[in-house]
Design a protein around this motif. Sequence first.
Motif, mmCIF file in Angstrom:
data_model
loop_
_atom_site.group_PDB
_atom_site.id
_atom_site.type_symbol
_atom_site.label_atom_id
_atom_site.label_comp_id
_atom_site.label_asym_id
_atom_site.label_seq_id
_atom_site.Cartn_x
_atom_site.Cartn_y
_atom_site.Cartn_z
ATOM 1 N N TYR A 1 0.538 18.267 -50.158
ATOM 2 C CA TYR A 1 -0.354 19.140 -49.378
ATOM 3 C C TYR A 1 -0.368 19.893 -48.291
ATOM 4 N N SER A 2 0.443 20.522 -48.171
ATOM 5 C CA SER A 2 1.400 21.475 -47.073
ATOM 6 C C SER A 2 1.184 22.295 -48.642
ATOM 7 N N ILE A 3 1.998 22.566 -49.155
ATOM 8 C CA ILE A 3 2.205 23.778 -50.495
ATOM 9 C C ILE A 3 0.242 23.978 -51.077
ATOM 10 N N SER A 4 -0.255 23.012 -51.478
ATOM 11 C CA SER A 4 -1.133 23.557 -52.191
ATOM 12 C C SER A 4 -2.456 24.012 -51.547
ATOM 13 N N VAL A 5 -2.517 23.642 -50.233
ATOM 14 C CA VAL A 5 -3.748 24.285 -49.500
ATOM 15 C C VAL A 5 -2.947 25.575 -48.730
ATOM 16 N N ALA A 6 -1.733 25.721 -48.189
ATOM 17 C CA ALA A 6 -1.584 26.936 -48.373
ATOM 18 C C ALA A 6 -1.455 27.986 -49.354
ATOM 19 N N ASN A 7 -1.149 27.400 -51.094
ATOM 20 C CA ASN A 7 -1.581 28.082 -52.406
ATOM 21 C C ASN A 7 -2.587 28.948 -52.418
ATOM 22 N N GLY A 8 -3.842 27.905 -51.850
ATOM 23 C CA GLY A 8 -4.943 27.674 -51.800
ATOM 24 C C GLY A 8 -5.597 27.308 -53.430
ATOM 25 N N ASP A 9 -5.222 26.541 -53.559
ATOM 26 C CA ASP A 9 -4.371 26.150 -54.962
ATOM 27 C C ASP A 9 -5.849 24.105 -54.548
ATOM 28 N N MET A 10 -5.905 23.828 -53.307
ATOM 29 C CA MET A 10 -6.839 22.706 -52.944
ATOM 30 C C MET A 10 -8.105 23.193 -51.252
ATOM 31 N N GLN A 11 -9.385 23.439 -51.738
ATOM 32 C CA GLN A 11 -10.064 23.598 -50.841
ATOM 33 C C GLN A 11 -11.000 22.519 -50.228
ATOM 34 N N TYR A 12 -11.571 23.049 -49.393
ATOM 35 C CA TYR A 12 -12.510 21.212 -48.834
ATOM 36 C C TYR A 12 -13.594 21.848 -50.094
ATOM 37 N N PRO A 13 -14.429 20.341 -50.335
ATOM 38 C CA PRO A 13 -13.589 19.097 -50.242
ATOM 39 C C PRO A 13 -12.661 18.167 -50.941
ATOM 40 N N TYR A 14 -12.307 19.359 -51.869
ATOM 41 C CA TYR A 14 -11.468 18.461 -52.994
ATOM 42 C C TYR A 14 -10.310 17.885 -51.775
ATOM 43 N N TYR A 15 -10.375 17.608 -51.044
ATOM 44 C CA TYR A 15 -8.415 16.998 -50.650
ATOM 45 C C TYR A 15 -8.089 15.860 -50.891
ATOM 46 N N PHE A 16 -8.646 15.371 -52.600
ATOM 47 C CA PHE A 16 -7.471 14.175 -53.207
ATOM 48 C C PHE A 16 -6.414 14.175 -53.438
ATOM 49 N N LEU A 17 -5.896 12.786 -53.731
ATOM 50 C CA LEU A 17 -4.578 12.839 -53.224
ATOM 51 C C LEU A 17 -3.965 13.796 -55.192
ATOM 52 N N SER A 18 -5.339 13.365 -56.440
ATOM 53 C CA SER A 18 -4.469 13.903 -57.111
ATOM 54 C C SER A 18 -4.227 15.309 -57.297
ATOM 55 N N SER A 19 -5.608 16.313 -56.588
ATOM 56 C CA SER A 19 -5.583 17.499 -56.142
ATOM 57 C C SER A 19 -4.703 18.509 -55.348
ATOM 58 N N SER A 20 -3.474 17.511 -54.414
ATOM 59 C CA SER A 20 -2.630 18.196 -53.719
ATOM 60 C C SER A 20 -1.113 18.144 -54.829
ATOM 61 N N LEU A 21 -1.274 17.360 -55.832
ATOM 62 C CA LEU A 21 -0.204 17.239 -56.903
ATOM 63 C C LEU A 21 -0.331 17.808 -58.239
ATOM 64 N N ASP A 22 -1.451 19.039 -58.293
ATOM 65 C CA ASP A 22 -2.463 19.433 -59.888
ATOM 66 C C ASP A 22 -1.860 20.542 -59.689
ATOM 67 N N PHE A 23 -1.308 21.561 -59.491
ATOM 68 C CA PHE A 23 -0.803 23.158 -59.286
ATOM 69 C C PHE A 23 0.878 22.706 -59.330
ATOM 70 N N SER A 24 1.622 23.668 -60.219
ATOM 71 C CA SER A 24 2.919 23.962 -59.397
ATOM 72 C C SER A 24 2.608 25.274 -58.012
ATOM 73 N N PRO A 25 3.518 24.632 -57.377
ATOM 74 C CA PRO A 25 5.171 24.038 -57.279
ATOM 75 C C PRO A 25 4.746 22.217 -56.394
ATOM 76 N N ALA A 26 3.258 22.347 -56.083
ATOM 77 C CA ALA A 26 3.515 21.688 -55.625
ATOM 78 C C ALA A 26 3.021 19.881 -56.564
ATOM 79 N N SER A 27 2.683 20.466 -57.962
ATOM 80 C CA SER A 27 2.836 19.047 -59.103
ATOM 81 C C SER A 27 4.705 18.894 -59.563
ATOM 82 N N CYS A 28 5.389 19.718 -59.149
ATOM 83 C CA CYS A 28 6.972 19.265 -59.514
ATOM 84 C C CYS A 28 7.735 18.960 -58.136
ATOM 85 N N PHE A 29 6.996 19.329 -56.966
ATOM 86 C CA PHE A 29 8.062 18.205 -55.493
ATOM 87 C C PHE A 29 7.113 16.550 -55.671
ATOM 88 N N GLY A 30 5.447 16.902 -56.244
ATOM 89 C CA GLY A 30 4.937 15.147 -56.463
ATOM 90 C C GLY A 30 5.989 14.210 -57.984
#
Length: 260
Positions: free
Chosen positions: A30-59
Amino acid sequence: MTLTKTRSISIPTLTLAASAICIATFVTCYSISVANGDMQYPYYFLSSSLDFSPASCFGSFGLSPVSFLLPIIGWVRYEQVREVTKSKVNRVMVVSTFVSAIGAHGVASFQAHNWMLVHLFFAFLFFGGGLLVVGSVVVTDHFCSGFGTVLMRNYRRFAAVMVGCCLASMGVVAVLFVGLGGECGDVCQKAQFVNAVFEITVMVLMLSFYVSFIPEFRGWKFRVIIERGEEGEGRLDLDVDWLRGLGGLEELAEPLKNSV
């Protein structure tokens, strides 16, 4: 010369480790996705946090060991309950644990933007299997009144109701959203945000069910023996004392020893 090595870990430690890794993984994603702008309001779903690299790698890295550990925890719980009751509900619980774990691993491996249908399939396995685990544990608690504390059993009942209510609400909102074609302006955005909060809540509650077993797991250990005989033949065995500690597995001990 015979060489024997024994490795063991307590089941409460295993349970805490799985829970801590899961929480740490999602906090990181969640921290990486929000910081990189890959996840924005209102789509704070679990899947959204894992969607794009590098967050997906950590996921993928974090949820893989969790998906391996949770079925072990569920299996130990199954053996505990089997000593008290032969209820088929207990079998549903242990099978559902494996199903939910496979779903978690699949969700982390197949990101939504890469393959949405497969991602949704594994998400269904994760939440569907988790719901069955929650429900079956509450039912088996009725047969195992001597396990744990009254507080923990009451908490599991409360958490099961909350999981059911959250999933039902998510389903209603999803149906309305699809029915309206997403054309509902600010109302739809707020509904999606509420659904995301419900989804996070369900995940935390389901994880808390495993944590609630810790008082009942005290003194239990998972132990593996690796042995090399005098002539160099290898042997991998489960410790017989550990099998007896689990209960219900004594009948497996002798065939296991004889087979190796």
